[in-house]
Design a protein around this motif. Structure first.
Motif, PDB file in Angstrom:
ATOM      1  N   GLY A  78      29.601 -25.642 -25.561  1.00 30.52           N
ATOM      2  CA  GLY A  78      28.228 -25.638 -25.089  1.00 30.52           C
ATOM      3  C   GLY A  78      27.521 -24.433 -25.676  1.00 30.52           C
ATOM      4  O   GLY A  78      28.071 -23.329 -25.695  1.00 30.52           O
ATOM      5  N   ALA A  79      26.299 -24.619 -26.157  1.00 29.68           N
ATOM      6  CA  ALA A  79      25.581 -23.507 -26.784  1.00 29.68           C
ATOM      7  C   ALA A  79      25.350 -22.372 -25.801  1.00 29.68           C
ATOM      8  O   ALA A  79      25.318 -21.196 -26.182  1.00 29.68           O
ATOM      9  N   LYS A  80      25.206 -22.699 -24.505  1.00 29.92           N
ATOM     10  CA  LYS A  80      24.946 -21.682 -23.491  1.00 29.92           C
ATOM     11  C   LYS A  80      26.189 -21.402 -22.654  1.00 29.92           C
ATOM     12  O   LYS A  80      26.101 -21.113 -21.466  1.00 29.92           O
ATOM     13  N   ASP A  81      27.330 -21.484 -23.286  1.00 30.36           N
ATOM     14  CA  ASP A  81      28.579 -21.139 -22.614  1.00 30.36           C
ATOM     15  C   ASP A  81      28.556 -19.652 -22.273  1.00 30.36           C
ATOM     16  O   ASP A  81      28.356 -18.811 -23.151  1.00 30.36           O
ATOM     17  N   THR A  97      28.711 -27.746 -31.578  1.00 29.56           N
ATOM     18  CA  THR A  97      28.112 -26.989 -30.479  1.00 29.56           C
ATOM     19  C   THR A  97      26.917 -27.768 -29.956  1.00 29.56           C
ATOM     20  O   THR A  97      26.016 -28.121 -30.732  1.00 29.56           O
ATOM     21  N   PHE A  98      26.899 -28.045 -28.651  1.00 32.74           N
ATOM     22  CA  PHE A  98      25.846 -28.853 -28.040  1.00 32.74           C
ATOM     23  C   PHE A  98      24.796 -27.957 -27.395  1.00 32.74           C
ATOM     24  O   PHE A  98      25.123 -27.071 -26.593  1.00 32.74           O
ATOM     25  N   ALA A  99      23.540 -28.208 -27.719  1.00 30.25           N
ATOM     26  CA  ALA A  99      22.436 -27.439 -27.153  1.00 30.25           C
ATOM     27  C   ALA A  99      22.315 -27.717 -25.653  1.00 30.25           C
ATOM     28  O   ALA A  99      22.651 -28.814 -25.173  1.00 30.25           O
ATOM     29  N   ASP A 100      21.845 -26.713 -24.913  1.00 29.69           N
ATOM     30  CA  ASP A 100      21.584 -26.837 -23.477  1.00 29.69           C
ATOM     31  C   ASP A 100      22.798 -27.348 -22.710  1.00 29.69           C
ATOM     32  O   ASP A 100      22.674 -28.162 -21.788  1.00 29.69           O
ATOM     33  N   ALA A 101      23.967 -26.872 -23.101  1.00 29.55           N
ATOM     34  CA  ALA A 101      25.216 -27.237 -22.426  1.00 29.55           C
ATOM     35  C   ALA A 101      25.971 -25.968 -22.053  1.00 29.55           C
ATOM     36  O   ALA A 101      25.900 -24.956 -22.760  1.00 29.55           O
ATOM     37  N   GLU A 102      26.700 -26.039 -20.925  1.00 27.36           N
ATOM     38  CA  GLU A 102      27.459 -24.865 -20.474  1.00 27.36           C
ATOM     39  C   GLU A 102      28.932 -25.021 -20.820  1.00 27.36           C
ATOM     40  O   GLU A 102      29.291 -25.822 -21.684  1.00 27.36           O
ATOM     41  N   THR A 124      22.686 -27.693 -18.723  1.00 27.25           N
ATOM     42  CA  THR A 124      22.388 -26.422 -18.067  1.00 27.25           C
ATOM     43  C   THR A 124      21.049 -25.897 -18.542  1.00 27.25           C
ATOM     44  O   THR A 124      20.583 -26.257 -19.637  1.00 27.25           O
ATOM     45  N   ALA A 125      20.446 -25.041 -17.724  1.00 33.72           N
ATOM     46  CA  ALA A 125      19.217 -24.369 -18.137  1.00 33.72           C
ATOM     47  C   ALA A 125      19.505 -22.949 -18.597  1.00 33.72           C
ATOM     48  O   ALA A 125      18.894 -22.455 -19.551  1.00 33.72           O
TER      49      ALA A 125
END
Length: 458
Positions: free
Chosen positions: A228-231, A259-264, A270-271
């Protein structure tokens, strides 16, 4: 004859093959109750998820847990989604014997995963040559290791995996939580890097310096890595780069890193990276299932990397404790400080009761009181931060990026240092009262101790 008949019936049931049963809340998916025998004599309960009326020769996938204990139902959403796409998916209960907060072996967990894969290869629904291992988070360290120890593994899938050592990853993750809560300054380092180095030095952080690179370099089978990009638990940018470097060094030509955007961390939407939606990131399930099907059919795609992670800060090396930082040295300092500050109060209290001796100077009383409060309060507050940090951390009222409670402890620590200086001058001029050496010695030790734990740093 009745006991003999009962025994024969029980034996017949034990030897009968497990039969798929329709899943009551997952249309199109059947479940099979299985068990996984481990190399050290345990039996782990497992569930096989397959499409209803599954034909033979399907690809198979074993799900390996992330950190912490947990039942196989924890990954039911993934198992059902993969099964609906035609992949026979096995989830098993994580071992509890030999695995705890302070004890674990990745080699042992890898052997468990390999044992589960062997069970899956024996199922009639599965093509034995098309069974792979999926590892989430901590399972991202385990899955490549399992594949390197089990040459029958056909492929590896990792989700939220780390290319850095566990201690380095944990420190980075907790720093991210503190910064997300708006906390800056010495508390961040004291409650993360310093704290975890001490825990590791005490032997309470298992596998702190596990090197994930050698198992990855040994992988010759196709690998799919997903982040997730926002891990905020795994450093996504460094992990992708580390996997790529290790796989290239090993000559692997069939890896796919996405890598997936807006993912945790678990590839849910995720935000901020700290909140977790109920849905998987769009395209994640489709990527895993299509990639597995292609690899199982002998059409592994060439290596590729896509997507960009959002990593606010780099990880930093977390070296082992030097001798002067060791747990024994730290414990010795605490004992001396406690004896000095507390012993002073005991002696002066006894003197007051017996009405003997002159009154102690105010600086001694101030030092003994402030030293005890700062020492015990500082350790208690750091313990409170660890106990309540969880996925996020609520520091309470803050001033200039510092929790007010921490600032108050720092102020008390400064008072203790000033009192040490004043008492030192007093004792140098008048050495008649040896009792003053108790708080003075403790105060001298308190200064480096408080610097080390951040109480005297901004």
């Amino acid at each position: 004859m009745l006991p003999i008949g009962v025994a024969l019936a029980a034996l017949t049931l034990a030897l009968a093959p497990a039969v798929p049963a329709r899943s009551p809340d997952a249309p199109g998916v059947a479940e099979v109750a299985l068990s996984v025998p481990t190399s050290d004599g345990l039996t782990l309960a497992a569930t096989l998820y397959v499409p209803e009326q599954a034909a033979s020769g399907r690809p198979g996938l074993v799900l390996v847990h992330g950190a912490g204990p947990g039942p196989r139902e924890k990954y039911r959403a993934e198992a059902v989604a993969f099964a609906r796409a035609g992949i026979a998916t096995l989830a098993y209960d994580k071992r509890t014997a030999g695995y705890s907060l302070m004890q674990r072996s990745y080699k042992q967990l890898a052997d468990d995963a390999a044992a589960a894969a062997a069970v899956l290869r024996g199922r009639p629904e599965v093509a034995p040559s098309a069974v792979g291992i999926w590892g989430f988070s901590e399972g991202g360290w385990v899955a490549p290791l399992a594949a390197s120890r089990a040459p029958e593994t056909a492929f590896v899938v990792v989700v939220g995996a780390n290319a850095v050592a566990p201690l380095r990853q944990q420190t980075w993750a907790d720093v991210a939580k503190m910064h997300h809560a708006g906390v800056e300054g010495s508390l961040v380092d004291a409650s993360t890097r310093t704290f975890y180095r001490m825990i590791s030095g005490l032997g309470m952080f298992p596998e702190p310096y596990h090197d994930p690179a050698p198992p990855m370099r040994a992988l010759t089978v196709p690998l799919l890595g997903v982040w997730g990009a926002k891990d905020r638990l795994t450093p996504p940018v460094e992990s992708v780069a580390g996997f790529r470097a290790a796989l290239d060094a090993g000559g692997n030509r069939h890896y796919t890193l996405r890598t997936f955007a807006d993912a945790e961390h678990s590839v849910r939407t995720t935000a901020t990276g700290f909140d977790k939606g109920t849905d998987f990131a769009p395209g994640y399930i489709e990527l895993v299932t299509s990639w597995v099907v292609a690899v199982a059919a002998g059409a592994a795609p060439p290596s590729s990397v896509a997507g960009t992670g959002d990593q606010p800060s780099p990880t930093t090396e977390v070296p082992p404790l030097a001798w002067y930082e060791s747990a024994w040295v730290q414990m010795g300092m605490l004992v001396v400080m406690l004896a000095g500050f507390g012993g002073f109060w005991l002696v002066t209290g006894w003197r007051a009761v017996r009405r003997r001796g002159s009154a102690a100077p105010r600086s001694a009383k101030l030092l003994a009181g402030a030293g005890l409060i700062a020492m015990l309060g500082g350790l208690s507050y750091l313990g409170f931060v660890q106990a309540t940090r969880g996925r996020t951390f609520d520091p309470g009222p803050m001033l200039a990026g510092r929790p007010v409670s921490w600032l108050m402890l720092q102020a008390v620590a400064v008072v203790a240092v000033l009192a040490t200086l004043v008492l030192g001058v007093h004792y140098w001029r008048d050495r008649r009262d040896g009792v003053l050496l108790l708080p003075l010695t403790a105060g001298v030790l308190f200064v480096p101790w408080a610097v080390y734990w951040g109480l005297l740093l901004p």
